[in-house]
Design an enzyme around this catalytic site. Structure first.
Site: not given
Ligand code: GLY
Ligand code: MN
Ligand code: MN
Length: 437
Positions: A44, A237, A254, A265, A344, A348, A355, A377, A381, A398, A400
């Site tokens: 619950d 991820h 991240d 982000d 990637h 975005h 996103h 970003e 890797y 990375r 970003e």
């Molecule tokens: N944290 C998700 C991205 O960087 O797209």
């Molecule tokens: Mn991002």
């Molecule tokens: Mn991110």
């Protein structure tokens, strides 16, 4: 009325959004957007409630089980809200409700009805209309309510081309909130740099980040935080965050807060012991160089694709210089040889969703416009089993930031989070001296 019902934006902004939506709708049509509902986590207990971003965008109303209906006829334009009625007993257990009576004055809505009466009211209200803007399978509970209502529209249209495009261009008020989301997120990354040292667990650093978000009024993260030590950074991820951080490794973080519904982000990558090794420095400098060039290019009139093409060129040239890739730069770009190290996109849209809504165009070739907010970003890797010189294995980087496209270029909303090697090392060094560790 309780402040909890007040949006963090002036009511005029929600009214104006509904008016603009109505102006774009065809005559004799209705537009229906459902709210989110509570989601069960176990038995619950529910997950924390998060409103649907489109519903929020048009209403600023933060309750589950609601629906907004915009109606446009030749003569009138109306906003109608369906919502949960007041219920003193349930409210004692589960929290306050705005209720049918207060919805019109508080939310500047023309009419309000109990959501339980949706199927009775909806056919009457929309009887003479020909088209319904609706997105099926977006909220199944909404599909069910609609299927229980006797309707006879001749056309069904998608509201995303209207609403997503509106969400893509941020208003001055939205920009103010996104600036704040960027600032709080940056403070959390500074805190993470200060608190990181060998043998602390990834989740300990995550807890520092979430604490920093919370104490500035950002109660939730805008997505699940990634705190990835060493080779974990090569899992894009990675959210287990349950490993000990090792001396000599990098850690990739991240994480972004959600402030007043708007997402930050940021990714930063830094050494667990506060000092970059030579190979770490080489990869980091390459990603940073690519990111800075991308920021120069992400201005109105250009596209994400243009910036990414340049990022790819810089990375491939750099990887060849370091002996990680071999061959002719042009041929390697052509063969997409970089994909094993950069798999990637460059960025975005960012807004109510991390996103965010809005079309990208083919290969993200959409031309950037003033008022758009996006991430930049780039990353590299190099997993521990990659076939590259040994010193580069297990390095994932990375960097970003969040950019607002402005009249004269762009504004980095997340600039407060250090990213120059010297700035990161100084910050981490200072804190270690202070703590005598
Ligand atoms: N944290 C998700 C991205 O960087 O797209
Ligand atoms: Mn991002
Ligand atoms: Mn991110």
């Amino acid at each position: 009325m309780d402040l909890a019902y007040m949006a963090n934006l002036p009511q005029e902004e929600f009214i104006e959004r509904r008016q603009r939506t109505l102006a774009k709708m065809q005559p004799n049509s209705a537009l229906l957007v459902f709210s989110e509902i509570e989601k069960r986590r176990n038995n619950d207990c529910d997950f924390p409630f998060r409103q649907d971003s489109y519903f929020w965008y048009l209403t600023g109303f933060n309750e589950p089980n609601a629906a907004l209906l915009l109606v446009k006829t030749e003569q009138t334009e109306k906003a109608i809200l369906f919502l949960r009625p007041r219920d003193p007993l349930l409210e004692t257990w589960n929290g306050r409700r705005l209720g049918v009576e207060y919805a019109p004055p508080i939310l500047n809505i023309d009419e309000a009805y109990a959501i339980d009466d949706f199927s009775a009211h909806f056919p009457k209200i929309t009887r003479n209309l020909t088209a319904l803007y609706y997105v099926p399978a977006f909220h199944l509970w909404g599909d069910k309510l609609l299927s229980e209502s006797a309707v006879n529209f001749t056309d069904f249209l998608d509201w995303r081309p209207i609403l997503s495009e509106m969400r893509l261009i941020k208003s001055p008020n939205e920009i103010r909130l996104m600036q704040q989301a960027g600032q709080i997120t940056a403070l959390a990354h500074i805190k993470a740099m200060q608190e990181t040292r060998a043998n602390r667990f990834e989740y300990e650093i995550e807890s520092e980040i979430l604490y920093e978000f919370n104490r500035h009024g950002a109660r939730f993260a805008s997505y699940n935080s990634i705190v990835a030590g060493g080779n974990n950074a090569c899992i894009l991820h990675y959210t287990e965050n349950d490993q000990a951080l090792k001396d000599g490794d990098l850690v990739l973080i991240d994480a972004g807060c959600e402030f007043a519904m708007y997402a930050g982000d940021i990714t930063r990558t830094f050494p667990v012991n506060g000092k970059f090794s030579q190979p770490q420095r080489e990869i980091y400098e390459l990603v940073l160089k690519a990111q800075k060039r991308a920021i120069e290019l992400l201005i109105s009139g250009n596209s994400i694709k243009q910036a990414n093409d340049e990022v790819i060129r810089i990375k491939v040239q750099g990887l060849v210089d370091l002996g990680i890739l071999q061959g002719d730069v042009e041929a390697l770009i052509e063969q997409k040889a970089y994909r094993q190290f950069y798999m990637h996109g460059l960025g975005h849209w960012l807004g109510l969703d991390v996103h965010d809504a809005g079309e990208y165009g083919e290969e993200r070739s959409r031309i950037l416009e003033v008022g758009m907010v996006l991430t930049v970003e780039p990353g590299l890797y190099i997993s521990e089993d990659a076939n590259v010189p040994e010193q580069y294995r297990g390095i994932g980087v990375r960097i970003e930031d969040n950019l607002l496209i402005t009249e004269d270029g762009n504004k980095i909303l997340t600039a407060a989070a250090p990213k120059e090697i010297e700035a990161i090392e100084n910050l981490m060094q200072k804190n270690r001296q202070f703590l005598k560790m």
